[in-house]
Design a protein around this motif. Structure first.
Motif: not given
Length: 339
Positions: A47, A51, A87, A90-91, A94, A110, A113, A115-116, A119-120
């Motif tokens: 993860y 990032l 994203a 990441l999604n 997750t 959290k 999509y 939210y990711q 975060i990015l």
């Protein structure tokens, strides 16, 4: 030992490692990705790599478009496309992996999509901001080091010119005295040797006390009184309390004193040299006025004055004021230095 440790701390590699660890702790090892097993730790690292990789791709491939080519719209477009692709990755990670092994499944928000993407974007700003700050620090440090090296080289060059310049003028002084007062020559040679010793020992120092510099100037003026005191009115007033408490660059004031005698008293009788030295409210004030001969016996190169002007600029920059006025009959120097 301290120098090696400082060099290690300021190394580019270590700074990058610190940034990497800081980012990993900030965006992975926290309460919203609970590391409970080796598998969850591995997933957390994956993860974080996404990032960190997203930020580094922007740093090395997209940011130059903005900084070097100044294409803002193109940079924003590529940044947005990279953000969407990252994203999605990441999604997927997750939803399909992290929620089964970490704390994320207790908070559905959290795992979204949107939210990711947040975060990015947050990691991008944090990592890019930190890296740009570190890079700015490096560039400023390199710039400061180059300026310091240049100034040291310049100062060394100026001192190399100043040493023979001073020796040349003092030898001329002894030469002039030896013709009229040969009996005084041994004593004067001894006094000149003391002046030369001070000059040799102190020009390599950054600063000396005002007391030492004033003693040096006073000795030189006494030497000149022996040479031309019979035909020149010499006034030297020094009004300085606690001269040991103040410091100044060596041989800085002397150049203007020497210039007054060298060029103001060379060919005329009834000449004059007036020197006033004082300290007022933390500022050193030097005022010199000397007569100007109608015909000069030699051509002045002004090496001493030019070098001193350069030294003033490098050493005191905005903390000094120099006014030089060359009239028909008088030459005046007014120097103010904030000590």
């Amino acid at each position: 030992m301290y120098g090696k440790m400082k060099q290690f701390i300021e190394s580019n590699f270590l700074q990058e490692v610190i940034l990497l660890v800081f980012s990993f702790v900030l965006f992975t090892l926290n309460d919203w990705i609970l590391i409970a097993s080796w598998k969850s730790l591995f997933l957390g690292i994956i993860y974080f790599i996404l990032l960190y990789g997203h930020a580094q791709i922007n740093r090395f491939f997209l940011l130059p478009i903005l900084i070097e080519k100044h294409k803002l719209l193109q940079y924003l477009l590529f940044t947005f496309l990279l953000l969407i692709v990252s994203a999605l990755a990441l999604n997927y990670l997750t939803v399909n992996q992290l929620y089964k092994n970490c704390f994320l499944h207790n908070n559905p928000i959290k795992m979204s999509y949107q939210y990711q993407m947040g975060i990015l974007l947050g990691s991008l700003i944090c990592i890019l901001g930190t890296t740009r700050l570190v890079e700015y620090y490096r560039s400023q440090k390199i710039k400061a080091s180059k300026e310091l090296l240049f100034n040291k080289n310049q100062m060394a060059f100026l001192n190399m010119q100043l040493n023979p310049h001073f020796l040349f003028n003092t030898l001329n002084t002894i030469y002039g005295i030896s013709f009229k007062y040969p009996e005084k020559t041994p004593e004067l040679i001894l006094k000149v040797s003391e002046l030369l010793r001070y000059q040799v020992e102190n020009t390599k120092k950054e600063t000396v006390t005002i007391e030492k510099e004033v003693d040096f100037i006073s000795s030189y003026i006494e030497l000149e009184k022996e040479r031309i005191g019979h035909r020149c009115k010499i006034d030297f007033v020094c009004n300085i309390d606690h001269p040991k408490d103040f410091k100044i660059a060596p041989m800085l004031l002397f150049t203007y004193v020497e210039n007054a005698f060298k060029h103001g008293t060379c060919t005329i009788d009834d000449c004059f040299v007036k020197i006033n030295l004082s300290i007022l409210e933390g500022c050193l004030l030097l005022n010199i006025e000397n007569s100007v001969p109608s015909k000069k016996s030699e051509t002045s190169t002004n090496i001493g004055l030019e070098n001193t002007q350069m030294r003033l600029e490098m050493l005191y920059k905005n903390n000094y004021d120099l006014q030089i006025r060359n009239d028909k009959n008088t030459f005046t120097v007014a120097l103010k230095i904030k000590l």
